[in-house]
Design an enzyme around this catalytic site. Sequence first.
Site, short mmCIF file in Angstrom:
data_model
loop_
_atom_site.label_atom_id
_atom_site.label_comp_id
_atom_site.label_asym_id
_atom_site.label_seq_id
_atom_site.Cartn_x
_atom_site.Cartn_y
_atom_site.Cartn_z
N GLN A 287 0.75 -1.19 0.02
CA GLN A 287 0.09 0.03 -0.03
C GLN A 287 0.68 1.28 0.13
O GLN A 287 0.76 2.26 -0.85
CB GLN A 287 -0.79 0.12 1.00
N LEU A 346 13.30 3.53 -3.87
CA LEU A 346 14.68 2.63 -4.12
C LEU A 346 15.48 2.67 -2.97
O LEU A 346 16.25 1.50 -3.05
CB LEU A 346 15.40 3.57 -5.32
N GLU A 371 16.29 31.50 -12.22
CA GLU A 371 15.41 32.11 -13.11
C GLU A 371 13.99 32.51 -12.35
O GLU A 371 12.89 32.30 -12.76
CB GLU A 371 15.12 31.30 -14.53
#
Length: 392
Positions: A287, A346, A371
Amino acid sequence: MKPDLFEAPDYYNIDDLLSEEHKLVRDAARQWVKRAVSPIIEDYAQKAEFPKEILSGLAEIGAFGPYIPESYGGAGLDQISYGLIMQEIERGDSGVRSTASVQSSLVMYPIYTYGNEEQRKKYLPKLASGEYIGCFGLTEPNHGSNPSGMETKYKDMGDHYLLNGAKLWISNAPFADIAVVWAKNEEGRIHGLIVERGMEGFSTPTTHNKWSLRASATGELIFDNVKVPKENILLSKTGLGAPLGCLDSARYGIAWGAIGAAMDCYDTALRYAKERIQFGKPIAATQLQQKKLAEMVTEITKAQLLALRLGQLKNEGKATTAQISMAKRNNVDMALKIAREARQVLGAMGITGEYSIMRHMMNLESVITYEGTHDIHLLITGADITGMPAFQ
């Protein structure tokens, strides 16, 4: 070297909303990234070097000035095509996308939009082909979010301009052939100047020891009594609105590019979760991992729709600075959160160079700042909806 098995998520069938040309352009960029970027990028990131051998490939897929007319060497594509190219390149690496984004939106765009015909013909074809690489000089050591306070200045010396000052955190600077530099004249008005490598007093020291954008070349621009020919000034637009107009184009590309990084992290995590066996079954069957993956693909889908609609507005000439800010802020934040969640899927393997996730995560820590920082873009939205700017 592990094969690049990337498959892009398209949970809402967004491909159905793209033209055949859009898909051809995107798929060409995707295949090039798989072939030319994925096999080498981890090594270059570890070495903290930019892979210069890919510059010609970027030019071939139309990544340099894709929306610049063909008469100036560009591909003559629309804004959605530009976004899709940036998405695919950043799926490979944010630093590589930075090189293409700077070349297109911060160098070619101002020369095309603010320059004269002579400047367009002189520079744009060489920039489009990758013969010239450019950079953009706005940020200074003392002025980041407040570019209007810039200290770089130039004087009219009769037959030339004399430029003095410094710029910092400049992508492409170490190997750029030209720089579009923003500076104040003696009256304090901001203008753009094209500075060429080799001009006496112009140097571009490299920025070292970066934990982020390691496969991107970052440096400074130093101007010590640089003589700039008068024909190198961009006269069609002056004031702070000129460089900010360039940043609108670049931020739009980032809004698409960040989706690519998020897609790669999601695809990596999904593939790993299906293969990793714990307690007798793939972790994808648990889950908690399904929650992570479901939330990732949901956020990617929302970002895809946001970018696509913004691209349609850009094509119609209706996209506002505030709309672009919202997309840049949302999509980069989304990508960074997905990178962090994907790394957890992972486990310990997520921090290794065997997978792309940690590299994307580190890169996005820069993308969320450059930016226009995450917070400044929030304030741009706030000012737009309330009519009351919280900053000068």
